[in-house]
Write an enzyme that holds these catalytic residues in place. Structure first.
Site, PDB file in Angstrom:
ATOM      1  N   ASP A   1       0.778  -1.331  -0.193  1.00  0.00           N
ATOM      2  CA  ASP A   1       0.213   0.174  -0.043  1.00  0.00           C
ATOM      3  C   ASP A   1       0.623   1.504  -0.167  1.00  0.00           C
ATOM      4  O   ASP A   1       1.325   1.837   0.740  1.00  0.00           O
ATOM      5  CB  ASP A   1      -1.022   0.349   1.254  1.00  0.00           C
TER       6      ASP A   1
ATOM      7  N   GLY B   1      -0.339   4.219  -0.020  1.00  0.00           N
ATOM      8  CA  GLY B   1      -1.785   5.295   0.665  1.00  0.00           C
ATOM      9  C   GLY B   1      -1.352   5.028   1.726  1.00  0.00           C
ATOM     10  O   GLY B   1      -1.974   5.884   2.850  1.00  0.00           O
TER      11      GLY B   1
ATOM     12  N   GLY C   1     -12.059   4.751   7.807  1.00  0.00           N
ATOM     13  CA  GLY C   1     -13.497   5.348   8.165  1.00  0.00           C
ATOM     14  C   GLY C   1     -14.087   4.238   8.549  1.00  0.00           C
ATOM     15  O   GLY C   1     -15.889   4.678   8.877  1.00  0.00           O
TER      16      GLY C   1
ATOM     17  N   TYR D   1       2.153  12.170   0.632  1.00  0.00           N
ATOM     18  CA  TYR D   1       1.133  11.528   0.327  1.00  0.00           C
ATOM     19  C   TYR D   1       2.117  11.121  -1.371  1.00  0.00           C
ATOM     20  O   TYR D   1       3.083  12.098  -1.849  1.00  0.00           O
ATOM     21  CB  TYR D   1       0.266  11.687  -0.456  1.00  0.00           C
TER      22      TYR D   1
ATOM     23  N   ASP E   1      -2.134   5.363  -5.005  1.00  0.00           N
ATOM     24  CA  ASP E   1      -2.371   4.449  -3.822  1.00  0.00           C
ATOM     25  C   ASP E   1      -2.613   2.795  -5.051  1.00  0.00           C
ATOM     26  O   ASP E   1      -3.733   2.796  -4.856  1.00  0.00           O
ATOM     27  CB  ASP E   1      -3.289   5.150  -3.216  1.00  0.00           C
TER      28      ASP E   1
ATOM     29  N   THR F   1      -5.525   0.781  -2.505  1.00  0.00           N
ATOM     30  CA  THR F   1      -6.542   1.358  -2.982  1.00  0.00           C
ATOM     31  C   THR F   1      -7.575   1.044  -4.588  1.00  0.00           C
ATOM     32  O   THR F   1      -7.024   0.500  -5.635  1.00  0.00           O
ATOM     33  CB  THR F   1      -6.833   3.281  -3.066  1.00  0.00           C
ATOM     34  N   THR F   2      -8.609   0.885  -4.769  1.00  0.00           N
ATOM     35  CA  THR F   2      -9.033   0.225  -5.941  1.00  0.00           C
ATOM     36  C   THR F   2      -9.883   1.250  -6.894  1.00  0.00           C
ATOM     37  O   THR F   2      -9.548   0.763  -8.412  1.00  0.00           O
ATOM     38  CB  THR F   2     -10.263  -0.973  -5.285  1.00  0.00           C
TER      39      THR F   2
END
Length: 490
Positions: A104, A106, A149, A268, A296, A299-300
């Site tokens: 990852d 991110g 989240g 980032y 990222d 992330t998808t």
């Protein structure tokens, strides 16, 4: 110094001690296989899960100010269930144990599930870390408390030998999760390895990749991602997922030059995206901070400001807000499932085209499919991201990255893209995390599985855009594999 390639499978702050030089000798470039998690088709994700995915990304990028204690880890683990996360096999401890982790860019922390995490054991079959089983483990003061989240991972900190392929870092601080929110883990996933900058590390530890890079030929990490093909091999649902290269690039995977774009800020992996458009059609010019796009690998989909995406989807016939199909899809748009739209993104003056199937995230009704671009309000409200915000306006995930060869360069800090070669060849899942092959065909272990040219599966070809996709490896490498396969029959 060493160049190192990995084959990916689809799916209280403490200052570190003196950086350990990875235990590798100077040699030719080396390659190891990794795995992509398999699972249900794209259409099998529920509306609730799509809504939760957005919350997870907001939790990852939702603060405008950097902080060692801020929560920055990882994408929602529901990504594993839609064949869109890319995992690498790392080894921790003495004797080493293998853990499959999301790679990852991110985030910046490394954490794995601990053997006292009953929730982890109940929802996933991945390896659990037992600190008493490693003779080189040491406890580290502080706690793991990573918030998302949609939940959190809580536990303790420790340090141990951590190895990816042939690069080993001793005394690497990482988190051992003792409790995670439901649905964070699935399949044979054990945790996450952050490949972001140290300012994002919630533990305050220097990320593994920064310490390992002291032995790399170049300060670069490179990715090639594949698409899901529904091939059942090795662990059920696991597939070859591409390549992760440390210390440089694999020139057999791309054509031409790499187009590097300087980072907006080394926090980032964020670079300016200047244009969003439709191939052969309308385009939208971005300006100011609305250009800032975080690249990222964890992330998808692709998230961005709603005002821009309203304009974007208005150019696609039949597109509508997701709430017209389901009230839960407030952050999404839907498009006709038979739409044949190629999206273009422009970085550093170069325009890149997405395969039409990558604009479709999943099926939500008989007629409508979910668009891969969704509204991402990182400020927490329903309006577009404020232009004064220092967080990225866009988060660009694997829906785009499957279409390019991607290079993350730490010095000078930049992200680069190149055009993928045709007819790329790839590996079946491999059973040994430390296995590697250098470009002269030399190996350090026994391969489990075999190389094979990607062939479209009829029932999935149109959905996943497989035509013309693939990978090219050196003839020496193929010769070694052929010899190994032949030996298995003797």
């Amino acid at each position: 110094m060493k160049l190192f390639t990995v084959y990916i499978t689809i799916l209280s702050p403490l200052l570190p001690t003196i950086l350990a030089i990875p235990n590798v000798a100077v040699s030719d470039p080396v390659s190891i296989p990794l795995i992509r998690r398999g699972g249900p088709e794209k259409r099998d994700r529920s509306v609730e899960e799509w809504a939760e995915l957005v919350n997870g990304i907001r939790g990852k990028y939702g603060s405008s100010e950097p902080s060692r204690r801020r929560a920055v880890n990882t994408v929602s683990m529901t990504n594993q269930q839609s064949d869109t996360s890319y995992l690498g096999a790392i080894q921790i401890g003495t004797p080493p144990k293998t853990f499959n982790v999301v790679l990852d860019t991110g985030s910046a922390d490394l954490w794995v599930a601990g053997n006292t995490c009953t929730v982890c054991a109940s929802q996933a079959s991945g390896q659990l870390f037992d600190e008493n089983a490693s003779s080189t483990f040491n406890s580290v003061a502080g706690t793991l408390n990573v918030r998302y989240g949609s939940g959190q991972a809580v536990g303790e900190l420790g340090s141990d030998n951590v190895q990816l392929g042939q690069f080993q870092v001793s005394g690497q601080t990482f988190g051992i999760a003792t409790r995670v929110t439901s649905n964070f883990l699935s399949g044979n996933l054990s945790g996450l390895m952050g490949l972001g900058f140290e300012s994002l590390a919630s533990t305050g530890a220097t990320p593994w990749w920064i310490r390992a890079s002291t032995a790399w030929t170049a300060p670069q990490m490179s990715f090639y991602f594949t698409r899901f093909r529904n091939i059942q091999a090795g662990n059920a649902g696991d597939e070859p997922g591409g390549q992760f290269t440390m210390g440089g690039t694999n020139s057999s995977l791309y054509d031409g030059q790499i187009n590097f774009v300087n980072l907006v800020r080394a926090q980032y992996w964020t670079i300016p995206m200047t244009t969003l458009g439709i191939s052969g059609g309308a385009s939208i010019t971005l300006s100011g901070s609305e250009q800032n796009a975080a690249i990222d690998t964890g992330t998808t989909l692709i998230g961005g400001p709603s005002d821009i995406l309203d304009q974007f989807y208005s150019t696609i016939p039949g597109a509508a807000r997701g709430t017209q199909v389901d009230p839960s899809l407030t952050d999404y748009y839907v498009i006709p499932c038979d739409a044949n739209v190629q999206v273009t993104l422009t970085f550093g003056g170069q325009t890149y085209t997405m395969t039409a199937s990558d604009l479709i995230a999943g099926t939500v009704s008989r007629s409508y499919c979910l668009g891969a671009f969704f509204t991402l309000d990182l400020s927490g409200g329903s309006s577009p991201i404020p232009t004064s915000s220092s967080v990225p306006s866009w988060v660009v995930g694997s829906a785009f990255l499957k279409n390019v060869y991607t290079v993350f360069q730490s010095n000078p800090a930049a992200v680069g893209f190149a055009t993928l070669k045709d007819n790329i060849q790839e590996f079946a899942p491999i059973g040994l995390a430390g296995f590697s092959i250098d470009e002269s065909g030399n190996t350090n272990g026994t391969i489990i599985g075999a190389a094979g040219i990607r062939r479209p599966v009829p029932s999935f070809a149109s959905l996943f855009g497989l035509k013309g996709e693939g990978t090219v490896q050196s003839m020496a490498l193929l010769g070694v594999l052929g010899s190994m396969i032949a030996a298995l029959w003797m």
